[in-house]
Design a protein around this motif. Structure first.
Motif, PDB file in Angstrom:
ATOM      1  N   GLN A   1      -2.498   3.740   8.490  1.00 47.34           N
ATOM      2  CA  GLN A   1      -2.054   3.603   7.094  1.00 47.34           C
ATOM      3  C   GLN A   1      -2.520   4.772   6.223  1.00 47.34           C
TER       4      GLN A   1
ATOM      5  N   GLU B   1       0.264   6.943   6.655  1.00 43.74           N
ATOM      6  CA  GLU B   1       1.465   6.436   5.960  1.00 43.74           C
ATOM      7  C   GLU B   1       1.456   6.886   4.507  1.00 43.74           C
TER       8      GLU B   1
ATOM      9  N   SER C   1       0.838  -1.220   0.000  1.00 41.69           N
ATOM     10  CA  SER C   1       0.000   0.000   0.000  1.00 41.69           C
ATOM     11  C   SER C   1       0.859   1.251   0.000  1.00 41.69           C
TER      12      SER C   1
HETATM   13  C1  GRF Z   1       2.265  -1.117   6.962  1.00 41.31           C
HETATM   14  O1  GRF Z   1       1.327  -1.107   8.013  1.00 41.31           O
HETATM   15  C2  GRF Z   1       3.500  -0.361   7.394  1.00 41.31           C
HETATM   16  O2  GRF Z   1       3.275   0.393   8.553  1.00 41.31           O
HETATM   17  C3  GRF Z   1       4.498  -1.394   7.730  1.00 41.31           C
HETATM   18  O3  GRF Z   1       4.154  -2.525   6.942  1.00 41.31           O
HETATM   19  C4  GRF Z   1       2.739  -2.539   6.754  1.00 41.31           C
HETATM   20  C5  GRF Z   1       2.406  -3.026   5.373  1.00 41.31           C
HETATM   21  O4  GRF Z   1       2.899  -2.081   4.466  1.00 41.31           O
HETATM   22  N1  GRF Z   1       5.809  -0.878   7.427  1.00 41.31           N
HETATM   23  P1  GRF Z   1       2.493  -2.173   2.902  1.00 41.31           P
HETATM   24  O5  GRF Z   1       0.989  -2.129   2.845  1.00 41.31           O
HETATM   25  O6  GRF Z   1       3.042  -3.492   2.396  1.00 41.31           O
HETATM   26  O7  GRF Z   1       3.138  -0.962   2.286  1.00 41.31           O
END
Ligand code: GRF
Length: 203
Positions: free
Chosen positions: A170, A173, A12
């Motif tokens: 997220q 993020e 994501s």
């Molecule tokens: C996310 O929650 C992030 O905080 C941590 O890994 C999780 C998955 O990240 N670093 P993504 O969806 O694969 O980017």
């Protein structure tokens, strides 16, 4: 600015960066996505965006040193300006980290230095924290210990599940990582004496 994004799963954060680049809000180019897991959905996201998608399956390497050496070689071939750990669920050796000092970033779902490591949302809930959040930081040999660049806070509501809290984190993020990369692309962000420096100001 050439980015190499390292993933292990959904991607994501990778997708948020792809979207910002495609919307021409982030002047950068992802020169490669590398996953340690063959079935990471983030590899599909890379392929759909026409980005080289590489799988370096860690189960096919004897030990951490061998894996990190292969990973370092794959990254060096891409010649990125910055290596973006985005949901990359491996602990990196000091040798690997020291090879990319100052150009290795990570996003961690907590208000560091709180909750280093895993299961951060459940830990915040179990502790009855009223707020939680996310940190983007430079990577140093200390796990989740590098100088923090930026953080974002979210409220923890009564009865929140870890999934609900994770979704709220997220959202932040997806906002923070492209912002930090835009600072890096503009040459405004550096790491000096184990500190994050933005526009010559210590963060
Ligand atoms: C996310 O929650 C992030 O905080 C941590 O890994 C999780 C998955 O990240 N670093 P993504 O969806 O694969 O980017």
């Amino acid at each position: 600015t050439k980015l190499c994004v390292l993933i292990s799963g959904n991607g994501s954060n990778l997708q948020a960066i792809i979207d910002e680049i495609e919307a021409e809000r982030l002047p950068a180019k992802i020169v490669g996505v590398i996953s340690n897991r063959p079935n990471a959905f983030g590899l599909e996201r890379a392929k759909n965006a026409g980005i080289p998608a590489i799988c370096l399956d860690h189960t096919r390497y004897e030990d951490r040193v061998d894996y990190d050496a292969a990973l370092q070689g794959a990254i060096e071939e891409l010649q990125p300006d910055v290596i973006v750990l985005a949901g990359f669920m491996r602990i990196l050796t000091p040798e690997f980290v020291n090879a990319f000092t100052g150009k290795l970033l990570n996003i961690h779902p907590s208000l560091l230095p709180k909750y280093k490591g895993l299961n951060t949302h459940q830990r915040a809930i179990d502790n009855g924290d009223k707020e939680h959040g996310v940190s983007v930081h430079f990577v140093t040999p200390e796990l989740d210990g590098g100088p923090v660049i930026i953080q974002s806070r979210v409220p923890v509501f009564e009865g929140d599940s870890a999934v609900e809290l994770a979704e709220r984190v997220q959202e932040q993020e997806r906002r923070l990582y492209p912002l930090v990369l835009s600072w890096f692309s503009a040459g405004r962000l550096t790491m000096r004496n184990n500190r994050a420096i933005l526009d010559e100001q210590e963060l």
